[in-house]
Design an enzyme around this catalytic site. Structure first.
Site, short mmCIF file in Angstrom:
data_model
loop_
_atom_site.label_atom_id
_atom_site.label_comp_id
_atom_site.label_asym_id
_atom_site.label_seq_id
_atom_site.Cartn_x
_atom_site.Cartn_y
_atom_site.Cartn_z
N ASP A 484 0.80 -1.16 0.08
CA ASP A 484 0.18 -0.02 0.06
C ASP A 484 0.83 1.26 0.10
OD1 ASP A 484 0.93 -0.57 2.58
OD2 ASP A 484 -0.92 0.32 3.54
N ARG A 488 5.27 4.57 6.27
CA ARG A 488 4.69 4.52 7.64
C ARG A 488 4.77 3.08 8.12
NH1 ARG A 488 -1.10 5.74 5.72
NH2 ARG A 488 -2.00 3.94 5.39
N ASP A 489 4.25 2.88 9.32
CA ASP A 489 4.57 1.45 9.75
C ASP A 489 3.38 0.48 9.35
OD1 ASP A 489 2.49 2.63 10.92
OD2 ASP A 489 2.89 2.24 13.03
N GLU A 490 3.19 0.36 7.83
CA GLU A 490 2.28 -0.45 7.39
C GLU A 490 2.81 -1.36 6.17
OE1 GLU A 490 -1.38 1.35 7.15
OE2 GLU A 490 -2.33 -0.24 6.04
N ASP A 497 -6.18 -2.55 -3.00
CA ASP A 497 -5.04 -1.54 -3.48
C ASP A 497 -4.54 -2.26 -4.98
OD1 ASP A 497 -5.39 -1.25 -0.95
OD2 ASP A 497 -3.95 0.19 -0.83
N TRP A 550 -11.63 -6.20 -1.44
CA TRP A 550 -10.05 -6.55 -0.94
C TRP A 550 -10.12 -8.00 -1.36
CZ3 TRP A 550 -11.95 -1.95 -0.01
CH2 TRP A 550 -11.13 -0.86 0.47
N GLU A 755 -2.07 9.04 -0.99
CA GLU A 755 -3.16 8.13 -0.46
C GLU A 755 -4.68 8.75 -0.49
OE1 GLU A 755 -2.67 7.12 3.55
OE2 GLU A 755 -3.98 5.34 3.58
N HIS A 776 0.78 6.21 -2.31
CA HIS A 776 -0.10 5.07 -2.31
C HIS A 776 -0.64 5.11 -3.76
CE1 HIS A 776 -1.16 3.97 1.66
NE2 HIS A 776 -2.23 3.34 1.18
C1 BGC Z 1 -4.07 1.04 3.80
C2 BGC Z 1 -4.70 0.63 2.57
C3 BGC Z 1 -5.83 -0.32 2.64
C4 BGC Z 1 -6.64 0.23 3.74
C5 BGC Z 1 -7.77 -0.69 4.09
C6 BGC Z 1 -4.99 1.15 4.87
O1 BGC Z 1 -4.38 1.28 6.15
O2 BGC Z 1 -3.03 1.72 3.73
O3 BGC Z 1 -4.29 1.37 1.25
O4 BGC Z 1 -6.43 -0.61 1.31
O5 BGC Z 1 -6.01 0.50 4.94
O6 BGC Z 1 -9.09 0.19 4.00
#
Ligand code: BGC
Length: 880
Positions: A484, A488-490, A497, A550, A755, A776
Site C-alpha cells: 500500500d 509508515r509502519d504498514e 489496492d 479487497w 493516499e 499510495h
Molecule cells: C491501507 C490501505 C488499505 C486500507 C484498508 C490502509 O491502512 O494503507 O491502502 O487498503 O487500509 O482500508
C-alpha cells in the site's frame, strides 16, 4: 527476404533465468517486422541441455516441438527431461508466410534444486548465547538509539573458509534466509538482488536465490560470507499492535549451499553447518521500518576474504530444516533501479541540513561524508514532505526511517544502509558542521525489477506529471510484493489496492512473474472456509476474513493476468480458490445480497462527501467475482462450472437491481460509485442502464463537476464515462485541478500519487497523521484509462493476450496529442495521435500475427493487420 524477427525470448517471463524449479517451464518470444502484414506461419523450438553436473547430459538434445503450424505462441510448454542444476539452451526457428525459414534466436534457462534431496546443510544463526557487545556509546547524541530499536539485534556476519581442490569448471551458490541477507565470496558481494529473499508467507514459501560464482571461486583458499538481518522475518513490518516484530521468528537465520564443479568433473559442496562462524560488525541494528545504525568503529575489515583472521569469531547456532517450504525465486529480484542526485540543500532553523531529491521515491541514500572525526554520530532522517520548511515525519506513525552513522575517524566515510527501505523525497542530516556538497548525496532507488512495458505521454505537462507520479508510485510500492505504501509502519500487501491498480501496473511494466509469485501467498492465505484475506501475506488474523473488493482480488487478479498475458496455467492454478471464494459468499448470503461475512468492510475507501452503501458495493463485487469465475471456467473448458457461475452471476445481478433500485432507476445512496459499479460490472441493462448513465452524470454535476470516488470507484470512473459516451466528463475530471482531483495534488507539487485526495489542502492543511501517505498508488488507477482510451491501446472485448486490438483513441479536453507504446506478449503496440486545428492524424503499430480494428476519430473504422499504419481525418470537436 523476410523481415520477421523474434525478440525478448523468455522463460517463465524472465530473461535467461538462473535457478528455476518450475516443472514444465514455458518459453515465449515476441515478434517484430518492418513490413506490413508480416506474420509467422510456424515455429519450432529445439532444446538442448549442457553443462549439467551429470556429465552424461552435456550437449545432448533434450527436446523439440518439431514444426508447429501456428503464427504466435504465448508460452510453449517445455515437455522434455528436466534435471537439477542443468542449463537448457533453446533455439527458436520460425517460418514466415512466404515459407522463409528464420533462425530467430537462442536463450537459456538453468534449473536450480528440483528434489528435496538436493538440499543439504541447515540453518545457521548468530548464537544468542554468544556475548553480544553491550550497546554502549560515548553518547554523541542523547537519543541515538530510539526505544523501539533497543532490542533489535545487530546484523549477524557469518563466514566460512574453504579450499577448492583444483581448477574450477563452474560454481553455483544457492542461498536464502529467514530474514534478509547479502552473500559474499572472496570479498565480492554477489548478485544484484537487494533485500533477498523478499517477503513471502515464510510458513509456506521461502524463495532461494541462485548465484553463478564460477568467476569468484578460486583454486586454493576461499571464504564465503553472509550478512543477515531481521527483515520481514523478525523485524517490525507486520502492523499488529499486539506483536511488534518477530512475526515469523525471533532469530534470523541463513542457509547456503555452494556447489563447485571442478575441471575434472568432480564436485564439492560447502553448506551452512556448524563449521561456520559468526560475529557482529558495523551494522549495529537494522530494520525495514525503523532504519539502520552503522557504526564504522565496529567494522570487521576484510571479513569475507580467505586471509582474514576469524579466530575471535564465535561458533554459529544451527538448526535443521526439511526444506519443504523452499522454492526457487519466481520473479525478478528487488534491485537498485535508479540513482538520483540531491538537487538542493538548505540549513533549517535548527542547523540541520535538509536535502531535496526532487522526487518522492523509495530506497535509501548514499552519502559520502569525506573525512570525519572519530565518534562523530550523524543522524539521517527521511520524509516525504515539508511543513514550514522542516521535515515532516508525523505521518510515519511508529516507523522511524532514521539511519545513524558513527565515524571511526577515517578519511573516507561513505554511508549507505543495506537492510532498510525508506519512502522519502527529503533527507535531513544532523550532526555535521558543514553540509555535505550536493554531488556527494545520492538517493538509491529500489524496486522489484519488473521490466518496463509501456510509455505514455500527452500534450499536457500536468497530465504528464500525473503519469510520472503514477509510475513512481508503482516503482516504490512494487517491492517484492504490491504494498500500500512505503513509508509508515504498514507496507502490507493490501489486496484492493493491488486489484484496482493492476490494469495500470500491467501497462506500465511486465508484472506477470511479480504477481504470479504474490498470488501464491494470496491463495495460501485463503481460510479453510474459503475466505480470501485483506492483505497477503497475512500477518494478523484481523485481516484473515477479507472485505468486499479487497478479498475479491483473489478472483480479479488471475483473470486480469490471463487477459493480459494469456496465462492459462496461472488461471488453472488459481481456479479452485476462486470458486471457493464465490461459494463462500453465496453460502453465507443465500439471498444474494452480500451483508454477512464482509470482514472489515472498508466500503469505497476514502471517498469524499459520499457514502456508497456497503451492501450495494459488496453485492456488486459478488456479481463481478461470480461472473469472472464463469469466464475463467469457460476459458478452462469447464462447461458445467461456466454455466453454474454464469447463472449465479445473473441471479445476483437481478437481486442487485431488485434490492437497490428506487424510483427513476436511482440506486440507493445515489453516489458516483453506485453507478460506476452498476455500469462497469454490467449489473444493469436496458432502461436501468440508461438511467444509471444519466444518474452518474448527475452525481458528478451535483458535486460541481468533481469526483467523489474512493479507491474502489475511482478505478472505474473514467473508463465507464468513456463507455457511456461521456468522454467530455472524463476529460474534465482528468484536467481539473480543483479539489478533489488528480491534478489538485499535482498543483501542490506532488511527485507520487497520494493516499488521499485531501492529503494536504489549502483549506485544512495536512490530513490526520494517523493515515496520510504521500505514496499510495490506488488513486493512480486512472493510468489505465490514459493508455486504453486516451491513447487507444486496447484489446478487443473477447481477445486474450492482445491477439485482437481495438484501437479507438478518445480526443477531448485540452489535449492536442497523446502517444503510447506497449510491449505486449506478442510484440510492440503503438498508438499516437495529434490534432492541429481540425486536422487529426493517428499512427498505429500492430505486431506480426495481430489484427486491429482502428476507430479513427472523425474518420472511418478500419480493419488492419500487422505493421505501421497512418490515418488522417478532419475532426471538429464539439467543445472546440
Ligand atoms: C491501507 C490501505 C488499505 C486500507 C484498508 C490502509 O491502512 O494503507 O491502502 O487498503 O487500509 O482500508
Amino acid at each position: 527476404m523476410t523481415t520477421l524477427q523474434a525478440y525478448a525470448l523468455r522463460t517463465e517471463y524472465r530473461e535467461n533465468p538462473l535457478g528455476i524449479d518450475i516443472s514444465a517451464p514455458r518459453l515465449s518470444w515476441r515478434l517484430k517486422s518492418t513490413v506490413s502484414g508480416a506474420a509467422a506461419a510456424a515455429y519450432r523450438v529445439d532444446v538442448s541441455s549442457e553443462g549439467s553436473a551429470d556429465q552424461s547430459a552435456i550437449g545432448s538434445a533434450a527436446w523439440s516441438t518439431g514444426w508447429v503450424d501456428a503464427g504466435t505462441a504465448v508460452g510453449v510448454t517445455y515437455d522434455g527431461p528436466l534435471n537439477s542444476r542443468t542449463r537448457y539452451t533453446w533455439s527458436l526457428t520460425l517460418r514466415d508466410t512466404d515459407q522463409t525459414v528464420i533462425e530467430a534466436g537462442t536463450a537459456w534457462f538453468e534449473t536450480g534444486l528440483l528434489e528435496r534431496d538436493d538440499f543439504a546443510g541447515g540453518w545457521v544463526a548468530a548464537d544468542t548465547t554468544y556475548d553480544i557487545p553491550e550497546r554502549e556509546f560515548d553518547p554523541p547524541v542523547d537519543d541515538d538509539i530510539p526505544t523501539s530499536m533497543r532490542h533489535v539485534p545487530p546484523a549477524a556476519y557469518l563466514r566460512r573458509a574453504f579450499t577448492a581442490r583444483g581448477p574450477i569448471a563452474s560454481a553455483r551458490l544457492y542461498a536464502t534466509a529467514h530474514g534478509i541477507y547479502t552473500a559474499h565470496l572472496n570479498g565480492d558481494r554477489l548478485g544484484s538482488a537487494e533485500l533477498a529473499p523478499g517477503w513471502t508467507d515464510y510458513t509456506e514459501r521461502l524463495q532461494y536465490q541462485t548465484y553463478d560464482v564460477t568467476d569468484q571461486v578460486k583454486e586454493g583458499e576461499n571464504a564465503i560470507g553472509i550478512v543477515l538481518a531481521d527483515g520481514w522475518w523478525a523485524g517490525y513490518v507486520g502492523f499488529d499492535a499486539r506483536r511488534q516484530g518477530n512475526h515469523y521468528g525471533v532469530t534470523s537465520e541463513a542457509w547456503a549451499q555452494l556447489e563447485i564443479t571442478y575441471a575434472d568433473g568432480s564436485t564439492d559442496r560447502i553448506v551452512t553447518d556448524d563449521s561456520w562462524q559468526t560475529a557482529n560488525g558495523r551494522i549495529f541494528y537494522t530494520d525495514l521500518l525503523m532504519g539502520e545504525y552503522v557504526d564504522a568503529r565496529r567494522d570487521l575489515g576484510a571479513w569475507n576474504t580467505p586471509e582474514y583472521d576469524a579466530s575471535g569469531w564465535a561458533p554459529v547456532a544451527t538448526r535443521t530444516d526439511d526444506f519443504s517450504t523452499f522454492l526457487a525465486q519466481v520473479d525478478a529480484p528487488i534491485e537498485v533501479i535508479d540513482e538520483l542526485p540531491a538537487i538542493s540543500v538548505v540549513i533549517d532553523a535548527h542547523g540541520r541540513a535538509l536535502y531535496d531529491f526532487g522526487q518522492n521515491l523509495v530506497g535509501r541514500v548514499r552519502v559520502d561524508f569525506g573525512p570525519l572525526a572519530a565518534d562523530r554520530s550523524i543522524i539521517l532522517k527521511h520524509g516525504e514532505v515539508l511543513e514550514n520548511d522542516e521535515l515532516y515525519t508525523a505521518n510515519l506513525r511508529t516507523a522511524q526511517q532514521r539511519d545513524v552513522y558513527v565515524s571511526a575517524g577515517a578519511d573516507s566515510n561513505v554511508f549507505e544502509p543495506t537492510f532498510t527501505l525508506h519512502g522519502f523525497r527529503y533527507l535531513e542530516i544532523e550532526g555535521l558542521d558543514e553540509p555535505v556538497p550536493l554531488e556527494r548525496v545520492t538517493a538509491v532507488v529500489l524496486s522489484s525489477a519488473t521490466p518496463p512495458a509501456g510509455t505514455i505521454t500527452t500534450s499536457s505537462a500536468d497530465v504528464n506529471q500525473l503519469i510520472s507520479n503514477i509510475a513512481w508510485g508503482q516503482r516504490g510500492n512494487f517491492v517484492g510484493l504490491p504494498t500500500d505504501c512505503p513509508q509508515r509502519d504498514e507496507r502490507l500487501g493490501w489486496m484492493a489496492d493491488a486489484q484496482v491498480f493492476l490494469p495500470t501496473a500491467a501497462l506500465n511494466a511486465d508484472v506477470a512473474s511479480f504477481f504470479t509469485r504474490w498470488l501464491a501467498d494470496v491463495r495460501g492465505a485463503q481460510t479453510a472456509e474459503g475466505s480470501f484475506p485483506d492483505v497477503a501475506p497475512v500477518v494478523s488474523q484481523f485481516f484473515a476474513d477479507g472485505a468486499p473488493a479487497w478479498a475479491d482480488a483473489g478472483v480479479i487478479i488471475p483473470w486480469h493476468l490471463y487477459r493480459v498475458y494469456g496465462d492459462l496455467r496461472l488461471l488453472e492454478t488459481s481456479y479452485e480458490s476462486m470458486t471457493r471464494w464465490v461459494d463462500f459468499i453465496e453460502k453465507h448470503n443465500p439471498n444474494l445480497i452480500w451483508t454477512r461475512r464482509v470482514g472489515n468492510h472498508y466500503g469505497d475507501w476514502l471517498q469524499i462527501d459520499a457514502l456508497t452503501p456497503r451492501p450495494l458495493m459488496a453485492t456488486a463485487y459478488f456479481a463481478h467475482s461470480a461472473e469472472l469465475v464463469a469466464k475463467s471456467a469457460e476459458a478452462l473448458g469447464k462447461t458445467a462450472d461456466a454455466a453454474h457461475y454464469g447463472e449465479l452471476a445473473a441471479r445476483i445481478k437481478q437481486a442487485f437491481v431488485d434490492t437497490f433500485t428506487g424510483q427513476d432507476g436511482r440506486l440507493e445512496g445515489d453516489t458516483q460509485t453506485d453507478y460506476l459499479l452498476a455500469l462497469a460490472f454490467d449489473l444493469v441493462s436496458g432502461e436501468h442502464r440508461e438511467n444509471a448513465a444519466k444518474h452518474l452524470a448527475e452525481a458528478i454535476d451535483a458535486h460541481d463537476g468533481l469526483l467523489t470516488t474512493g479507491f474502489v470507484g475511482v478505478s472505474l470512473l473514467c473508463p465507464v464515462l468513456s463507455e457511456i459516451g461521456r468522454d467530455d466528463l472524463a476529460f474534465a475530471l482528468l484536467e481539473t485541478d480543483r479539489y478533489p482531483s488528480w491534478l489538485y495534488s499535482v498543483r501542490q507539487g506532488a511527485t507520487t500519487i497520494w493516499e488521499r485526495w485531501d492529503g494536504w489542502t489549502e483549506h485544512a492543511g495536512f490530513q490526520a497523521v494517523e493515515m496520510n501517505s504521500f505514496n499510495h498508488y490506488s488513486l493512480g488507477s486512472v493510468g489505465e484509462w490514459l493508455y486504453r482510451y486516451v491513447a487507444g491501446i486496447e484489446q478487443a472485448a473477447t481477445s486474450v493476450a492482445y491477439e485482437r486490438l481495438h484501437i479507438a483513441p478518445r480526443v477531448g479536453g485540452s489535449l492536442t496529442s497523446a502517444a503510447a507504446s506497449y510491449e505486449s506478449v506478442r510484440g510492440l503496440i503503438r498508438s499516437a495521435w495529434s490534432l492541429e486545428g481540425d486536422a487529426f492524424t493517428l499512427d498505429v503499430e500492430v505486431p506480426p500475427g495481430v489484427t486491429a480494428t482502428v476507430v479513427v476519430p472523425g474518420g472511418d473504422t478500419v480493419e488492419v493487420g500487422s505493421g505501421q499504419h497512418h490515418f488522417t481525418s478532419t475532426l471538429a470537436l464539439a467543445n472546440a
